[in-house]
Design an enzyme around this catalytic site. Structure first.
Site, PDB file in Angstrom:
ATOM      1  N   ARG A 127       0.854  -1.188   0.000  1.00 31.49           N
ATOM      2  CA  ARG A 127       0.000   0.000   0.000  1.00 31.49           C
ATOM      3  C   ARG A 127       0.890   1.237   0.000  1.00 31.49           C
ATOM      4  O   ARG A 127       1.989   1.214   0.549  1.00 31.49           O
ATOM      5  CB  ARG A 127      -0.891   0.028   1.251  1.00 31.49           C
ATOM      6  CG  ARG A 127      -2.050  -0.955   1.222  1.00 31.49           C
ATOM      7  CD  ARG A 127      -3.133  -0.503   0.261  1.00 31.49           C
ATOM      8  NE  ARG A 127      -4.318  -1.333   0.330  1.00 31.49           N
ATOM      9  CZ  ARG A 127      -4.541  -2.403  -0.422  1.00 31.49           C
ATOM     10  NH1 ARG A 127      -3.623  -2.780  -1.312  1.00 31.49           N
ATOM     11  NH2 ARG A 127      -5.668  -3.086  -0.306  1.00 31.49           N
ATOM     12  N   GLU A 182      -3.888   7.657  -4.475  1.00 25.59           N
ATOM     13  CA  GLU A 182      -4.181   7.116  -5.818  1.00 25.59           C
ATOM     14  C   GLU A 182      -5.599   7.502  -6.234  1.00 25.59           C
ATOM     15  O   GLU A 182      -6.500   7.544  -5.403  1.00 25.59           O
ATOM     16  CB  GLU A 182      -4.084   5.587  -5.796  1.00 25.59           C
ATOM     17  CG  GLU A 182      -2.727   5.039  -5.464  1.00 25.59           C
ATOM     18  CD  GLU A 182      -2.745   3.510  -5.378  1.00 25.59           C
ATOM     19  OE1 GLU A 182      -3.803   2.888  -5.645  1.00 25.59           O
ATOM     20  OE2 GLU A 182      -1.716   2.935  -5.021  1.00 25.59           O
ATOM     21  N   HIS A 191      -0.933   0.712 -10.064  1.00 25.61           N
ATOM     22  CA  HIS A 191      -1.647  -0.250  -9.210  1.00 25.61           C
ATOM     23  C   HIS A 191      -2.278  -1.368 -10.041  1.00 25.61           C
ATOM     24  O   HIS A 191      -3.494  -1.567 -10.050  1.00 25.61           O
ATOM     25  CB  HIS A 191      -2.704   0.445  -8.358  1.00 25.61           C
ATOM     26  CG  HIS A 191      -3.049  -0.328  -7.118  1.00 25.61           C
ATOM     27  ND1 HIS A 191      -3.507   0.268  -5.966  1.00 25.61           N
ATOM     28  CD2 HIS A 191      -3.002  -1.668  -6.846  1.00 25.61           C
ATOM     29  CE1 HIS A 191      -3.744  -0.664  -5.039  1.00 25.61           C
ATOM     30  NE2 HIS A 191      -3.440  -1.840  -5.557  1.00 25.61           N
TER      31      HIS A 191
END
Length: 312
Positions: free
Chosen positions: A231, A260, A278
């Site tokens: 993360r 994000e 991601h």
């Protein structure tokens, strides 16, 4: 009648199709007035399907007094207030295991691309520099390097197996030792000091927030590389940006970031970093399997059976 659920965020299309067949779905992310939407559907909604940063906080749980289950699309539940869910006796589920291999593939792609500088070499070729400037500069081999895995869970172990196949040596740190042959380091600083590549595969949340800080980066050193598939919250991004720009570490490979998808624009100019948007589990096969498990947990619950992968 179909059970009524709220869908907190836009899901993989195939997953939404399956949810629509099994449940009466109310899409919170499309609501013009969130509070009015929740008030309208609260009397009948018994389930919540959520994804990634949408999560579920205590306020949302309070707005849905009939809520019984929160089914998450993804392994990490750091965006869900699990303590609040436990207090309210709500079931929380996630989608573990089905994405292990895919995320491990992404992790190794980051290691390869970061050390071997493959994205930069392709850009060099496409710019016409091969003919005009000569061969692309030499990069760094994986073989013989030590990969330190911070968080040797299911995904971490899958990454370690792949790294071994590339000739890398493995070390790790967890909250507790595991029954594995890999050497164990007492903390993140010690692991970084003993590694050429520090790979972060820990859960997110308050416990691991900024676990990668200046002290860890100092231990990694000017010849070390950092890879993160966990993360964005696990890294002090301000410190990492500075260490990369000042060449205090050799490079970084990142699949996750703070804020994000609106990440810090400073990243766009960092040449010694490989950046992915991601995509750790982003294949049709894996996202389908994740969605199937999310739906299965809801179906089992409303059939009066235990959920398959409960967190609470």
């Amino acid at each position: 009648m179909k059970p009524e659920i709220i869908v907190a965020g836009k899901l993989f299309a195939r997953t939404q199709e399956k949810l629509d067949k099994a449940f009466t779905c109310h899409k919170l992310y499309e609501a013009a007035d969130r509070d009015a939407f929740l008030k309208q559907h609260a009397p009948k909604v018994r389930g919540l399907a959520t994804f990634g940063p949408n999560g579920a906080d205590a306020k949302l749980m309070d707005a849905l007094p009939k809520l019984e289950i929160i089914s998450n699309f993804g392994v990490g539940v750091d965006a869900i207030d699990v303590a609040a869910a436990k207090k309210r006796k709500l079931i929380v589920t996630n989608t573990p295991d089905v994405l292990n291999e895919c995320v491990a593939d992404t992790a190794m792609a980051l290691v390869l691309n970061t050390l071997r500088a493959f994205p930069a070499s392709e850009s060099y070729l496409r710019s016409g520099y091969w003919a005009t400037r000569g061969a692309f500069p030499l990069s760094t081999s994986l073989g013989g390097k030590t990969l330190g895995v911070l968080g040797l869970g299911r995904i971490g172990e899958a990454i370690a197996k792949r790294a071994e196949a590339f000739g890398m040596k493995i070390r790790y740190h967890n909250r507790s030792k595991k029954a594995v042959a890999y050497p164990y380091d007492a903390d993140a600083v010690a692991l970084a000091k003993n590694s050429d590549v520090l790979l972060v595969a820990t859960p997110g949340g308050a416990e691991t927030s900024k676990i990668i800080n200046a002290k860890v980066l100092d231990a990694l050193g000017a010849g070390g590389y950092l890879v993160n598939i966990a993360r964005g919250s696990v890294i002090d991004e301000t410190a990492l940006l500075r260490y990369l720009k000042e060449k205090k570490i050799a490079g970084a490979g990142l699949d996750v970031f703070d804020n994000e998808p609106k990440i810090n624009p400073e990243w766009f100019g960092v040449e010694n970093a490989v950046l992915f948007p991601h995509v750790g589990s982003a294949t049709v096969e894996t996202r389908t399997a994740m969605g199937d498990l999310q739906v299965e947990n809801l179906l089992l619950h409303f059939a009066g059976k235990p959920a398959k992968t409960p967190v609470t």
